[in-house]
Design an enzyme around this catalytic site. Structure first.
Site, PDB file in Angstrom:
ATOM      1  N   GLU A   1      59.918  49.561  76.351  1.00 50.12           N
ATOM      2  CA  GLU A   1      58.686  50.058  76.777  1.00 50.12           C
ATOM      3  C   GLU A   1      57.840  49.148  77.606  1.00 50.12           C
ATOM      4  O   GLU A   1      56.605  48.895  77.328  1.00 50.12           O
ATOM      5  CB  GLU A   1      57.921  50.761  75.562  1.00 50.12           C
ATOM      6  CG  GLU A   1      58.921  51.704  74.803  1.00 50.12           C
ATOM      7  CD  GLU A   1      58.197  52.251  73.706  1.00 50.12           C
ATOM      8  OE1 GLU A   1      56.855  51.759  73.212  1.00 50.12           O
ATOM      9  OE2 GLU A   1      58.599  53.344  73.112  1.00 50.12           O
TER      10      GLU A   1
ATOM     11  N   GLU B   1      66.492  57.754  70.539  1.00 48.06           N
ATOM     12  CA  GLU B   1      65.505  58.151  69.735  1.00 48.06           C
ATOM     13  C   GLU B   1      65.078  59.770  69.624  1.00 48.06           C
ATOM     14  O   GLU B   1      63.896  59.812  69.480  1.00 48.06           O
ATOM     15  CB  GLU B   1      64.102  57.301  69.839  1.00 48.06           C
ATOM     16  CG  GLU B   1      64.196  55.815  69.692  1.00 48.06           C
ATOM     17  CD  GLU B   1      63.015  54.949  70.258  1.00 48.06           C
ATOM     18  OE1 GLU B   1      62.069  55.360  69.929  1.00 48.06           O
ATOM     19  OE2 GLU B   1      63.355  53.533  70.347  1.00 48.06           O
TER      20      GLU B   1
HETATM   21  C1  XIL Z   1      58.191  53.963  65.390  1.00 41.12           C
HETATM   22  C2  XIL Z   1      58.744  53.897  64.116  1.00 41.12           C
HETATM   23  O1  XIL Z   1      59.332  54.964  63.719  1.00 41.12           O
HETATM   24  C3  XIL Z   1      57.440  53.943  62.996  1.00 41.12           C
HETATM   25  O2  XIL Z   1      57.738  53.988  61.617  1.00 41.12           O
HETATM   26  C4  XIL Z   1      56.410  52.713  63.175  1.00 41.12           C
HETATM   27  O3  XIL Z   1      55.346  52.918  62.587  1.00 41.12           O
HETATM   28  C5  XIL Z   1      56.150  52.809  64.714  1.00 41.12           C
HETATM   29  O4  XIL Z   1      57.315  52.854  65.561  1.00 41.12           O
HETATM   30  N1  XIL Z   1      59.430  54.023  70.392  1.00 41.12           N
HETATM   31  C6  XIL Z   1      60.062  53.112  69.553  1.00 41.12           C
HETATM   32  C7  XIL Z   1      60.002  52.938  68.352  1.00 41.12           C
HETATM   33  O5  XIL Z   1      60.690  52.568  70.456  1.00 41.12           O
HETATM   34  O6  XIL Z   1      60.231  51.627  68.101  1.00 41.12           O
HETATM   35  C8  XIL Z   1      58.860  53.596  67.556  1.00 41.12           C
HETATM   36  O7  XIL Z   1      59.035  53.579  66.156  1.00 41.12           O
HETATM   37  C9  XIL Z   1      58.951  55.091  68.013  1.00 41.12           C
HETATM   38  C10 XIL Z   1      58.743  55.178  69.400  1.00 41.12           C
END
Ligand code: XIL
Length: 623
Positions: free
Chosen positions: A159, A280
């Site tokens: 990101e 994701e």
């Molecule tokens: C999220 C996790 O799932 C949560 O448990 C944490 O509190 C915050 O991060 N994009 C990403 C992930 O690349 O690392 C994130 O994961 C969600 C959004």
């Protein structure tokens, strides 16, 4: 030893397959984000038997959702903590799952000593550019080195691009210290130097890991995707080691990429030789009284099905992952209050309509066979990524819907050769049809032609004849071709056949001199000899004809070094390594003498050829 020729386990017909079974038949891994207590007992999800069961039976890949992030892995500037990550890796290995690593460089979830939650002070606020560079290099090097050989793909940088238009690099402790890494000279707003540097450091620490840039809102065309594409184009043109882009795919009903837009983005990256992982995925629904309506769920089904379908259709979409195992551990309710019901399993670990959507997509043939590099693996050890001359491959997925419904095993032709057309299937390497030993819709086993030896890469393609095959067989029927994929050629990809074709457990090993199958009830003693059967040894002295049975012993060319072996970690003397007389060229036979001093029972056996090792987990019974 007829069993060794059958190779990888045939795909069993399933009435209700698991997601991982259905995805395996399509040649891609399917995964879920997973937690194991990295933030304390409250998120020790692996300890929940229902969670562990769904994760290990439905998925063949996992990604720590937090356990490999900076706030967990480097609690102080001088200490690392890889225990939570190790726990997830051990779980994955126990259940034959791949691990994606996430992530090495991000602007969030940084430890308090680096960036305090108050936002002021911390190491980053006073460190020089040189110190920040060293910090990032040390972190990446330590973490990638620790997980080398265990994490197959890393989200190296996460990101890094902003959501503004025009898209710029996001403010972060990394970007705002432009002294990190080589400057591309592109100017401050687009200077991706720190990202480039992170990829170079990660590659140096594990040259075998696939390296990804991961982000959200890049799933469809738009300025953010264009910015990422420009960076990747620049990286590829200058040889920066990047293999893929992760599309996060956190979706909601209001805004999601069109299938055509998603496919277009994937194709633009494919043109650069870049893979895409869906990393994701979740589809959050706005709940009323804690529940979703059927209308919402129906839209969600369509989205899950569309995204999976596009991934299956695009050859460079090589993994699909959802962000969480069940509604219980999903990040959605806390990150987006009022939303939920985002995943394929519900609060009771029961499959949701999204599960059925994924399964439906996985079980629907495409309009043509799709060949993916991830579907091309060693039939004995399931190693992928490269092929060796004479290696007996299992190629999954490509023929899904375009192959014989029932398994077809080879029969030798009139000349005593393996066929190059089986059940209407052909597989070509640089245009040369390969000997085949097994064909079924979804899986074909093929012997890599020895002609690929010495090449850097080979172009593989699949063809299916609806009428059974080309002349001189039945009428040359209508045929349909897959896309072609290019894979690296290496000297050897050694692997040992498992007796149960699973890739691990008791090996296809005979005791000498009676040639009886080695087993717990028929172990071999110290100083005794065994014959091990595998594939992927590479070329043999004097050459070998494609598809012919080995007429006699022919030793491996074994460039650059003679094979070595260990049993129970002790060196075992290799007395022969080469063709297996009477079996098809490409089967590897290795004869060993059992070392002294082994504990009776199953002992791991490993063969090393050059820098390549046979897969872990193969055993020989020793008395
Ligand atoms: C999220 C996790 O799932 C949560 O448990 C944490 O509190 C915050 O991060 N994009 C990403 C992930 O690349 O690392 C994130 O994961 C969600 C959004």
């Amino acid at each position: 030893m007829a069993l060794v020729l059958a190779g990888a386990a045939p795909l069993a017909a399933q009435t209700t397959p698991t997601l991982r079974q259905a995805a395996a038949a399509r040649g891609i891994p399917i995964g879920a984000a997973a937690s194991d207590g990295e933030y304390g007992p409250s998120n020790d999800w692996l300890a929940n038997p229902q969670y562990a069961s769904v994760l290990s039976t439905q998925y063949d890949m996992l990604e720590p959702d937090n356990a490999m992030k900076w706030d967990v892995t480097q609690p102080t500037i001088d200490t690392y903590n890889f225990v939570p990550g190790d726990t997830l890796v051990a779980f994955a290995q126990k259940y034959g799952m791949l691990v994606r690593g996430h992530n090495l460089c991000w602007y969030q979830q940084l430890p308090g000593w680096l960036v305090p939650s108050s936002g002021t002070g911390g190491y980053a606020s006073t460190a020089s550019e040189a110190q920040m560079s060293t910090l990032l290099q040390n972190h990446i090097t330590a973490e990638v080195t620790h997980f080398a050989g265990q994490v197959f793909a890393w989200d190296v940088v996460n990101e890094a691009f902003s959501d503004s238009t025009p898209t710029t690099l996001r403010d972060s402790i990394w970007y705002n210290k432009p002294g990190i890494g080589a400057s591309t000279g592109n100017g401050a707003a687009t200077d991706t130097g720190y990202i480039e540097q992170a990829f170079r450091w990660a590659h140096a620490a594990d040259p075998n890991a696939l390296l990804f840039y991961n982000d959200y809102s890049i799933e469809g065309p738009g300025p953010k995707f264009t910015a990422v594409l420009n960076m990747v184009t620049d990286f590829v043109s200058r040889g920066v080691p990047i293999n893929g882009v992760g599309f996060e795919m956190h979706l909601e009903l209001g805004g999601y990429p069109s299938p055509a837009g998603l496919a277009q983005n994937m194709q633009q990256l494919a043109a650069l030789g870049i893979q895409v992982h869906i990393t994701e995925m979740d589809v959050r629904l706005q709940l009323s009284n804690g529940t979703a309506t059927q209308a919402q769920l129906t839209q969600q089904v369509q989205i899950y099905q569309n995204i999976m379908t596009v991934c299956l259709q695009q050859p460079n979409c090589t993994a699909f992952q959802v962000w969480g195992v069940s509604y219980n551990d999903s990040w959605i309710p806390s990150a987006f209050p009022g939303y939920g019901a985002a995943l394929p399993f519900d609060f009771n670990y029961q499959p949701t309509q999204a599960f059925t959507a994924l399964l439906t997509a996985l079980q629907t043939p495409e309009s043509a066979p799709v060949l993916k590099t991830t579907g091309v693996v060693n039939s004995a050890g399931y190693q992928g990524g490269a092929v060796a001359p004479g290696e007996i491959l299992a190629i999954f997925g490509v023929g899904y819907g375009y192959g014989p419904a029932d398994p077809v095993n080879y029969q030798l032709d009139a000349n005593g050769m393996f066929p190059t057309s089986l059940g209407g299937v052909q597989v070509f390497f640089d245009g040369v049809p390969a000997p085949l030993s097994y064909a079924q819709a979804g899986q074909v086993n093929a012997v890599v032609p020895f002609e690929v030896a010495g090449k850097q890469q080979t172009v593989i393609a699949y063809r299916y004849y609806y009428n059974g095959g080309p002349a001189p067989g039945p009428l040359p029927g209508l045929s349909i071709n897959s896309n072609a994929v290019t894979m690296p050629v290496v000297a050897a990809v050694p692997a040992i056949f498992a007796l149960n074709a699973s890739g691990s457990g008791p090996g296809a090993i005979e005791n000498w001199p009676d040639y009886s199958i080695n087993s717990a009830s028929n172990p071999v003693g110290a100083n005794g000899y065994i014959q091990i059967f595998g594939t992927g040894g590479g070329t043999v002295v004097g050459g070998a004809a494609d598809g012919a049975l080995a007429p006699g012993a022919a030793w491996l060319s074994a460039s650059p070094t003679w094979p070595t072996a260990t049993i129970g970690g002790l060196p075992a003397t290799v007395t022969y390594a080469g063709s297996a007389p009477g079996l098809v060229n490409g089967v590897l036979q290795v004869n060993l003498q059992i070392p002294q001093g082994l504990t009776p029972g199953p002992q791991p056996v490993v063969i090393t050829i050059g820098s390549a090792q046979s897969q872990p987990g193969i055993t020989v019974a020793v008395k």
